[in-house]
Design an enzyme around this catalytic site. Structure first.
Site, PDB file in Angstrom:
ATOM      1  N   SER A 265       0.854  -1.173   0.000  1.00 45.15           N
ATOM      2  CA  SER A 265       0.000   0.000   0.000  1.00 45.15           C
ATOM      3  C   SER A 265       0.891   1.223   0.000  1.00 45.15           C
ATOM      4  O   SER A 265       2.097   1.117   0.056  1.00 45.15           O
ATOM      5  CB  SER A 265      -0.905   0.015   1.222  1.00 45.15           C
ATOM      6  OG  SER A 265      -0.823  -1.196   1.898  1.00 45.15           O
ATOM      7  N   CYS A 266       0.263   2.371  -0.039  1.00 43.27           N
ATOM      8  CA  CYS A 266       1.029   3.603  -0.122  1.00 43.27           C
ATOM      9  C   CYS A 266       1.847   3.802   1.142  1.00 43.27           C
ATOM     10  O   CYS A 266       1.589   3.173   2.153  1.00 43.27           O
ATOM     11  CB  CYS A 266       0.103   4.791  -0.273  1.00 43.27           C
ATOM     12  SG  CYS A 266      -0.685   5.254   1.265  1.00 43.27           S
ATOM     13  N   VAL A 267       2.842   4.670   1.069  1.00 42.02           N
ATOM     14  CA  VAL A 267       3.628   4.942   2.264  1.00 42.02           C
ATOM     15  C   VAL A 267       3.180   6.251   2.885  1.00 42.02           C
ATOM     16  O   VAL A 267       2.535   7.039   2.246  1.00 42.02           O
ATOM     17  CB  VAL A 267       5.121   5.025   1.947  1.00 42.02           C
ATOM     18  CG1 VAL A 267       5.693   3.634   1.870  1.00 42.02           C
ATOM     19  CG2 VAL A 267       5.375   5.782   0.689  1.00 42.02           C
TER      20      VAL A 267
ATOM     21  N   THR B 227       2.425   2.290   7.324  1.00 43.37           N
ATOM     22  CA  THR B 227       2.810   1.127   6.533  1.00 43.37           C
ATOM     23  C   THR B 227       4.145   0.530   6.940  1.00 43.37           C
ATOM     24  O   THR B 227       4.349  -0.664   6.845  1.00 43.37           O
ATOM     25  CB  THR B 227       2.911   1.489   5.042  1.00 43.37           C
ATOM     26  OG1 THR B 227       3.602   2.731   4.953  1.00 43.37           O
ATOM     27  CG2 THR B 227       1.558   1.581   4.428  1.00 43.37           C
TER      28      THR B 227
END
Ligand SMILES: Cc1cc2nc3c(=O)[nH]c(=O)nc-3n(C[C@H](O)[C@H](O)[C@H](O)COP(=O)(O)OP(=O)(O)OC[C@H]3O[C@@H](n4cnc5c(N)ncnc54)[C@H](O)[C@@H]3O)c2cc1C
Lengths: 103, 409
Positions: free
Chosen positions: A101-103, B198
């Site tokens: 996924s995006c950071v 993330t």
């Protein structure tokens, strides 16, 4: 990196059970991994898996939204096919890397 | 006369106009910037408006203050980009030709993409803080709010400034503490990601902070729709979260002109070489900042580092040399954590945020992945740096490539 015997073939997988090499993927491998995830694969599942593999080949970033716009299933349908983390599970079964996924 | 056309006069477009005008001869190169709005918004400042820390005047300045003399500026909506014809059409039908094009049209929020979001409760009990209008509406709501369930939800990935929603809940915690009603406010952070962030080490640090501040986290929640009657958000797999006030980060997408021009992916972001920052489709088109699909944060700091690389490569392209400057995805974010403290993370395509000191190895003054008072000043100073140094394309003491010095593995 580890080697796992899936459907009678030795396959390279990472710590999280994702294939390291998408070219080692076969339908039989998919069926086995899906079983581990508690999913029995239908033709619809395979259509999604093929789509994911094609997109991965084109090295485009995969999102749930993209699969939802693929014309194969809508997003709800994707959740029904791969309950609980549809993109993560479908990617693992499709033999492609875990979606980042995006950071 | 050869022509460089810059689409979008936000962070990226303004930096490029400044860099290029000082590097290229005026007799040889015409530089034109097109943007639809005359006001430049300091978007990182939107975060502080709901809590009354900044007001509108702290975050706006006329765009024209930042364009150097010798750059042509057109205020108009862009209608169409035609890469094959090397031309761009404006709203009034005027056609602009170019030799090189830089697209810096950014990303915007599209609440219409989520059923039920922009309906009865919009700007009454549902707010965004990614637009000036939303941030101000939320400020007015908070002025008289007596407490209840405050839910923050991120609708889709990727979204710009990935730490902003975390900062929002940290600041909300501090804000309601100072009002003496923190015990009446339940704060819940609902995200499609598997955790607070993330990257593993940053997630660990940030999860610790969330727990310390008594903020609930609901991960892996992918928003399907909003129920205005029952005041709840519902995910595709049927999870439901009740709210009294909902702060939403709506779906982020590239501007409609990218879709109209057939240049974007499913979220209208432009496929871009992540190292050279050139469009994958056209040799004379470069993409800077949030408008591109490069796999790093959509953030002003990234735009700034990327601008250095884009500048080098555009100069090479002009002179017919190979593009050798390579962007490493360098991102550097101050994270406001409330109570006058902050944290900072520094990372790129390959290296996750690590602990250490920044920018001077061993000295700092900023502590990476730490929660300190000094880091908070970094965020405060950033606004000054943004208006006075960054937009004007001047050099900062930090180069575009991420440095491993001072970091702990
Ligand atoms: C709440 C919030 C907090 C943030 N915090 C931080 C932070 O702490 N640190 C950080 O580094 N970054 C932060 N950011 C992100 C940062 O502001 C953006 O990443 C950065 O401004 C992107 O620059 P850009 O040039 O790509 O796009 P923008 O600056 O958004 O510029 C795009 C421009 O294109 C114009 N445009 C688009 N389409 C058209 C069209 N069709 N016709 C004419 N003009 C058009 C727009 O009007 C706009 O001026 C934050 C953002 C938000 C919303």
């Amino acid at each position: 990196m580890a080697t796992q015997n899936i459907a009678g073939v030795n396959i390279d997988v990472n710590d999280e059970g994702y294939l390291n090499d998408p070219s080692q993927w076969t339908k039989e491998v998919a069926i086995e991994i899906a079983k581990e995830e508690g999913i029995e694969l239908t033709d619809k599942h395979f259509e999604v898996l093929e789509f994911l593999r094609d997109e991965n080949e084109k090295s485009s970033t995969l999102t749930i939204r993209k699969v939802g716009k693929s014309g194969i299933v809508d997003i709800k349908g994707l959740y029904d096919l791969f309950p609980g983390g549809p993109l993560k599970k479908s990617s693992r079964i499709a033999g492609i890397p875990k979606p980042s996924s995006c950071v | 006369m050869k022509k460089i056309l810059i689409l979008g006069g936000g962070t990226g477009g303004t930096i490029m106009a400044n860099k290029l005008r000082s590097a290229l001869e005026r007799e040889e190169w015409e530089i034109t910037v097109v943007d639809q709005f005359k006001t430049h918004y300091y978007q990182p400042g939107f975060l502080f408006i709901p809590f009354g820390i900044y007001n509108k005047n702290d975050v706006i300045k006329p765009k024209s203050d930042f364009f150097p003399p010798g750059v042509k500026v057109i205020f108009s909506k862009i209608e169409m980009i035609e890469g094959k014809k090397n031309q761009v059409t404006l709203e009034n039908g005027k056609i602009l030709k170019y030799d090189f094009l830089i697209i810096a049209t950014g990303t915007q929020t599209f609440p219409e993409e989520t059923p039920g979001l922009k309906e009865d409760l919009w700007y009454k009990e549902i707010f965004d803080f990614y637009t000036i209008e939303g941030a101000i509406a939320l400020r007015n709501f908070f002025k008289t709010w007596k407490g209840g369930r405050l839910v923050l939800n991120i609708a889709e990935l990727p979204f710009k400034c990935p730490v902003a929603p975390l900062e929002f809940v940290f600041l909300a915690d501090a804000h309601f503490h100072s009002l003496g009603i923190r015990d009446k406010v339940e704060i819940t952070y609902v995200t499609p990601l598997p955790g607070a962030f993330t990257k593993p080490r940053a997630t660990k640090m940030l999860s610790g902070l969330l727990e310390e501040k008594n903020i609930n986290v609901i991960p892996e929640f992918y928003l399907e729709r909003v129920d205005n009657k029952e005041k709840k958000i519902i995910s595709y797999d049927g999870q439901e979260v009740q709210f009294d006030v909902l702060t939403i980060v709506p779906v982020n997408m590239g501007n409609e002109v990218i879709e109209r021009s057939g240049m974007g992916d499913d979220l209208n972001f432009i496929p871009t070489d992540k190292h050279t920052l050139r469009s994958e489709e056209f040799e004379n088109v470069f993409v800077l900042g949030d408008a591109s699909n490069i796999p790093t944060s959509k953030a002003g700091a990234v735009v700034h580092f990327g601008a250095d690389v884009l500048f080098e490569n555009l100069m090479s392209a002009i002179e017919g040399r190979p593009l050798i400057a390579k962007f490493d995805g360098h991102a550097n974010c101050y994270i406001e954590t409330g109570f006058g403290k902050g944290s900072i993370i520094d990372f790129n395509y390959d290296t996750e945020p690590l602990a250490g000191t920044f920018p001077l190895p061993g000295i700092g003054p900023f502590g990476l992945l730490q929660n300190t008072k000094f880091n908070h000043y970094g965020k405060v100073i950033f606004r000054w740096i943004y208006w006075h140094i960054l937009l004007r394309g001047k050099e900062l003491p930090i180069g575009p490539d991420m440095s491993m010095a001072g970091k702990k593995l």
